[in-house]
Design an enzyme around this catalytic site. Structure first.
Site, PDB file in Angstrom:
ATOM      1  CG  ASP A  93      39.476  39.797  42.614  1.00 32.50           C
ATOM      2  OD1 ASP A  93      39.753  38.891  41.819  1.00 32.50           O
ATOM      3  OD2 ASP A  93      40.279  40.691  42.905  1.00 32.50           O
TER       4      ASP A  93
ATOM      5  CE1 TYR B 225      41.756  33.540  46.683  1.00 39.25           C
ATOM      6  CE2 TYR B 225      40.071  33.259  44.994  1.00 39.25           C
ATOM      7  CZ  TYR B 225      40.418  33.440  46.314  1.00 39.25           C
ATOM      8  OH  TYR B 225      39.428  33.531  47.259  1.00 39.25           O
ATOM      9  N   GLY B 226      46.502  33.277  41.985  1.00 37.97           N
ATOM     10  CA  GLY B 226      47.206  32.866  40.765  1.00 37.97           C
ATOM     11  C   GLY B 226      48.179  31.725  40.942  1.00 37.97           C
TER      12      GLY B 226
ATOM     13  CB  CYS C 239      38.766  36.316  40.519  1.00 36.67           C
ATOM     14  SG  CYS C 239      40.324  35.440  40.712  1.00 36.67           S
ATOM     15  CG  ASN C 240      40.430  37.082  34.246  1.00 43.02           C
ATOM     16  OD1 ASN C 240      39.955  36.871  33.139  1.00 43.02           O
ATOM     17  ND2 ASN C 240      40.447  38.286  34.776  1.00 43.02           N
ATOM     18  CB  THR C 241      42.825  32.870  39.089  1.00 44.18           C
ATOM     19  OG1 THR C 241      43.853  33.719  38.588  1.00 44.18           O
ATOM     20  CG2 THR C 241      43.432  31.559  39.527  1.00 44.18           C
TER      21      THR C 241
ATOM     22  CB  CYS D 119      44.741  39.635  35.282  1.00 47.49           C
ATOM     23  SG  CYS D 119      44.980  40.084  37.017  1.00 47.49           S
ATOM     24  CB  THR D 120      39.967  41.803  37.717  1.00 50.12           C
ATOM     25  OG1 THR D 120      40.627  41.150  38.808  1.00 50.12           O
ATOM     26  CG2 THR D 120      38.873  40.910  37.173  1.00 50.12           C
ATOM     27  CG  HIS D 121      45.110  43.445  39.819  1.00 51.26           C
ATOM     28  ND1 HIS D 121      44.512  42.274  40.208  1.00 51.26           N
ATOM     29  CD2 HIS D 121      45.505  44.066  40.961  1.00 51.26           C
ATOM     30  CE1 HIS D 121      44.550  42.189  41.528  1.00 51.26           C
ATOM     31  NE2 HIS D 121      45.137  43.261  42.016  1.00 51.26           N
TER      32      HIS D 121
END
Length: 275
Positions: free
Chosen positions: A15, A47-48, A78-80, A189-191
Site C-alpha cells: 500500500d 498516491y491519491g 491500495c485502491n488508487t 479507500c483502505t483507510h
C-alpha cells in the site's frame, strides 16, 4: 519451487502507507495459516494525488522488492494503485497479482437491491472512474455515485477517528450521498474501514456498507485454493508477519499496533528506489 515451499511462501501485501493494514488484518483473520510480508510506501505517500505513470512505476518497484521475499501472490492493498496500476503489472510478473477494486465492486453489485451504489475514495480513485467502469461492466443497470473524501485519510492517520471533527467531516462529505438514494456504499479507500462504524452511524442501517478489504481476503483464499498454494498449517506452528516501509518506521509501527490484532514488534526500512 516445490509444492510444499510454495504453500509456505508468504503473501505480499502493499500500500502507499498504513491504509493497507486493514487488508492485511482481514487476510490474517480469514487465512490464519498464511505468512504475510507487508510493504508500506511511507516515503512517497499519498498516491491519491500522483499521476498514473508514477503509480505504475512505484508499484513495479514494490513488486520487485516483494519478489525478493519469494512471495507466492501479491495483493495491491491500495485502491488508487489497484485502479491505476493493476492492468499494467498484471502481465509483467510471474506471480498472481490482485487488487481491491474488483472484489469490492462485485460485492456491491451483489448487495444492491435498488441498483444504486455509492463509492467513496481518494481524488485519484474517484477521478479514474474505475469503480464505475468495473461495476457497469458487471451490471450495466447499476447507477454509480462516486464522491472523493480526501480528508478521511489524514484524520485516520493522525488518530482523529473518534474525534468530533471526524463526525463533522463525514457529514460534510456524505450528506449528498445519504440523500442520493443508494442502498450500498463501497469504502473505496483502505483507510475507510477504520471509520466504518462512524460512517454507518451517519448513513443509517438501510445502506449496506461494502468493505473491499474483506472481499479481497475471500478472493485471495479462493485463488490460493484453486492454485493449490494455500498453507494448511501442517508444516509449522505460527504464521509469520513481517513489515517493511520506505520511511518513518516508528510512526508506522505505532499505527500498525492500533490496527493489527497482534503486537507489531519491528518495522524494517527499505530503500525502495533501488528496485
Amino acid at each position: 519451487m516445490s509444492t510444499d515451499s510454495r504453500k509456505r511462501a508468504p503473501i505480499g501485501v502493499f500500500d502507499s502507507g498504513v491504509g493497507g493494514l486493514t487488508v492485511a488484518r482481514e487476510i490474517a483473520r480469514q487465512l490464519p495459516n498464511e505468512n504475510i510480508v507487508y510493504f508500506g510506501d511511507t516515503a512517497r505517500v499519498p498516491y491519491g494525488s500522483k499521476s498514473q505513470n508514477t503509480i505504475i512505476r512505484f508499484s513495479e518497484q514494490i513488486i520487485r522488492f516483494l519478489k525478493t521475499k519469494e512471495v507466492k501472490a501479491i495483493v495491491i492493498a491500495c485502491n488508487t494503485a489497484s485502479a491505476l496500476a493493476l492492468d499494467a503489472v498484471h502481465n509483467e510478473f510471474d506471480v498472481p497479482v490482485m487488487g481491491v477494486v474488483i472484489p469490492g465492486a462485485r460485492a456491491a453489485v451483489e448487495a444492491t437491491q435498488n441498483r444504486r451504489v455509492g463509492v467513496i475514495g481518494t481524488d485519484a480513485t474517484v477521478q479514474s472512474g474505475m469503480y464505475t467502469k468495473v461495476i457497469q461492466s458487471m451490471a450495466p443497470d447499476v447507477t454509480v455515485v462516486e464522491k472523493a473524501c480526501p480528508l478521511f485519510v489524514p484524520l485516520v492517520e493522525e488518530g482523529f477517528k473518534d474525534h468530533v471533527v471526524t463526525r463533522e467531516v463525514i457529514e460534510y462529505y456524505l450528506e449528498s450521498m445519504r440523500d442520493s438514494g443508494i442502498d450500498a456504499l463501497i469504502l473505496g479507500c483502505t483507510h475507510y474501514p477504520l471509520l466504518r462504524s462512524k460512517i454507518r452511524e451517519y448513513m443509517g442501517e438501510k445502506i449496506q456498507i461494502v468493505n473491499p478489504a474483506y472481499e479481497t481476503a475471500m478472493d485471495l483464499k479462493k485463488l490460493l485454493y484453486e492454485e493449490k498454494m494455500e498453507n494448511d498449517g501442517s508444516t509449522r506452528e505460527h504464521s509469520r508477519y513481517s513489515f517493511y516501509v520506505s520511511d518513518a518506521a516508528e510512526k508506522f509501527r505505532r499505527f500498525a499496533n492500533t490496527v493489527m490484532p497482534f503486537d507489531v514488534p519491528t518495522t524494517n526500512v527499505v530503500n525502495i528506489e533501488e528496485y
